[in-house]
Design a protein around this motif. Structure first.
Motif, short mmCIF file in Angstrom:
data_model
loop_
_atom_site.label_atom_id
_atom_site.label_comp_id
_atom_site.label_asym_id
_atom_site.label_seq_id
_atom_site.Cartn_x
_atom_site.Cartn_y
_atom_site.Cartn_z
N HIS A 194 0.83 -1.20 0.00
CA HIS A 194 0.00 0.00 0.00
C HIS A 194 0.87 1.25 0.00
N VAL A 195 1.91 1.25 0.82
CA VAL A 195 2.80 2.41 0.83
C VAL A 195 3.51 2.53 -0.51
N CYS A 196 4.01 1.42 -1.02
CA CYS A 196 4.75 1.45 -2.28
C CYS A 196 3.91 1.99 -3.43
N GLU A 197 2.64 1.64 -3.47
CA GLU A 197 1.77 2.08 -4.57
C GLU A 197 1.65 3.61 -4.60
N GLN A 198 1.83 4.24 -3.46
CA GLN A 198 1.71 5.69 -3.38
C GLN A 198 3.08 6.38 -3.38
N TYR A 199 4.13 5.58 -3.33
CA TYR A 199 5.48 6.14 -3.17
C TYR A 199 6.39 5.86 -4.36
N ILE A 200 6.39 4.63 -4.89
CA ILE A 200 7.33 4.30 -5.97
C ILE A 200 6.72 4.73 -7.31
N THR A 201 6.75 6.02 -7.54
CA THR A 201 6.25 6.57 -8.80
C THR A 201 7.33 7.45 -9.41
N PRO A 256 1.48 11.53 -7.21
CA PRO A 256 1.06 10.47 -8.13
C PRO A 256 0.90 9.14 -7.40
N GLN A 257 -0.02 8.31 -7.88
CA GLN A 257 -0.21 6.97 -7.32
C GLN A 257 -0.22 5.95 -8.45
N ASP A 258 0.18 4.72 -8.14
CA ASP A 258 0.33 3.68 -9.14
C ASP A 258 -0.87 2.73 -9.15
N TRP A 259 -0.89 1.75 -8.25
CA TRP A 259 -1.96 0.76 -8.06
C TRP A 259 -2.06 -0.32 -9.15
N ALA A 260 -1.08 -0.36 -10.06
CA ALA A 260 -1.09 -1.42 -11.07
C ALA A 260 -0.87 -2.79 -10.44
N GLN A 361 -4.61 0.17 -19.43
CA GLN A 361 -3.54 1.15 -19.25
C GLN A 361 -3.44 1.45 -17.77
N LEU A 362 -2.44 0.86 -17.13
CA LEU A 362 -2.31 0.95 -15.69
C LEU A 362 -1.09 1.77 -15.30
N GLY A 363 -0.99 2.10 -14.01
CA GLY A 363 0.18 2.81 -13.49
C GLY A 363 -0.02 4.30 -13.42
N GLU A 364 0.93 4.96 -12.77
CA GLU A 364 0.83 6.41 -12.58
C GLU A 364 0.89 7.19 -13.89
#
Length: 382
Positions: A194-201, A256-260, A361-364
């Motif tokens: 959950h943290v990574c999806e909002q951080y690794i962008t 930015p957020q990812d969530w892919a 089309q996924l990702g930030e």
């Protein structure tokens, strides 16, 4: 950064806090208590809820699955409608709380509740809900999101709306004492991703969001390293609070957020009943390697600030390896082979599901196309 942020959920944190629900719900309101397989009757939570609601009129609904299904939840929707329920209390982990959010929204709709997940019905109101958290992982107790499975079609879809955000959340670390080991590990992994999806962008210079995300990741690393010493109040409390902060909206605000990883991982759960957290661990390392160039800056920042790795041209690559090592240290797999038929067929099934949901089309950056997803799965599926 431009944003509006509010989190209206009242948190009651600490030992003995379940009693607080007696004052959190008006005594004139009729309550539906929703829970899962019945473990709350073995660990004392049910008795505490019963005592707290002794001055309330209430009924119960049990049997919500680990990945809550529309088919089960619709039975609870019928109870809310037929018995004029005024308030829902979810007692459980993310699955029970997510399921209760579906019930709360669907109960105010005359049509099929699945319309909400498919975007055919826009929520305007919901039965108010509160949460008593028993499994720290998803942060669902103080956010507006939920993920629901439709067993009939093997679909797993998310929805979000402010109307289903819990009015209050009770977080008593003592309830974790009876949790199975697998669920504790899942909680660590779920909160991490959950943290990574909002951080690794991409680097944003949002000092609060990035700094706090890094603090939460370091917390989880420490808790993972201290896993053998987990039977103490401090370890339980820190995991419960860290998991909550990982997805209460704060660290993702204005960035930015990812969530892919989640969108792809959901299909592993829908098709093969893979634990949610473990589906994320299967997908994430392969996804990060596939997207390493666009995420290199943030991966390098994570490597430096979270894992304390030395600088170098391969820092991003070493950071991904460190993430993978974290999962392996918890005995969580980062590849998947437990499918029927063969690998190409398994990948095709996931791709077909994603296409049917419009997740092409996924990702930030919306750069993870179906072709890229297939490349990710070629690596993640063995």
């Amino acid at each position: 950064m431009q944003f509006t942020y509010v989190n209206p959920t009242v948190i009651h944190f600490g030992q003995g806090q379940i009693q607080s629900i007696s004052n959190s719900v008006e005594s004139s309101q009729k309550v539906l208590v929703i829970y899962g397989g019945g473990s709350i009757k073995k660990n004392g939570v049910y008795d505490q809820v019963t005592e707290a609601l002794k001055n309330h009129s209430w009924v119960e609904f049990s049997g919500v699955e680990a990945n809550p299904t529309k088919e089960t939840l619709d039975k609870a929707v019928a109870i809310v409608k037929e018995q004029a329920i005024d308030f829902i209390i979810a007692v459980g982990g993310g699955s029970v709380i997510d399921g209760s959010k579906y019930v709360a929204a669907a109960a105010k709709y005359d049509g099929d509740g699945w319309d909400i997940l498919q975007g055919k019905h826009q929520i305007t109101e919901a039965t108010p809900i509160g949460a008593i958290l028993t499994l720290p992982a998803t942060g669902s107790e103080s956010n507006m999101g939920a993920v629901i499975t439709r067993k009939e079609t093997q679909e797993k879809l998310p929805f979000m709306h402010p109307a289903v955000q819990p009015k209050f959340a009770v977080m008593d670390p003592d309830v974790m004492k009876s949790l199975p080991e697998r669920q504790l590990v899942n909680g660590l992994v779920d909160a991490w991703v959950h943290v990574c999806e909002q951080y690794i962008t991409m680097p944003t210079n949002a000092m609060v969001q990035e700094g706090y995300a890094e603090t939460l990741l370091k917390n989880l690393l420490v808790l993972g390293k201290q896993y053998d010493e987990r039977d103490n109040d401090e370890w339980r409390a820190n995991l419960m609070w860290t998991a909550n902060q990982a997805l209460n909206g704060l660290i993702g605000t204005g960035v930015p957020q990812d969530w892919a990883t989640h969108m792809i991982g959901h299909e592993f759960t829908a098709l093969w009943h893979v634990d949610h957290a473990r589906s994320l661990a299967i997908v994430q390392p392969s996804l990060l390697r596939n997207q390493i160039e666009v995420k290199r800056g943030k991966l390098e920042q994570m490597g430096k600030n979270v894992f304390c790795l030395e600088a170098g041209s391969d820092l991003a690559e070493r950071t991904i390896s460190a993430i993978e090592d974290f999962y392996h240290s918890l005995d969580v797999a980062t590849e998947f082979s437990d499918y029927e038929a063969d690998k190409p067929t398994a990948i095709d099934r996931i791709i077909s599901q994603l296409e049917s949901h419009g997740f092409v089309q996924l990702g930030e950056n919306q750069a993870i196309t179906i072709e890229k997803t297939r490349e990710i799965l070629e690596s993640a599926v063995q």
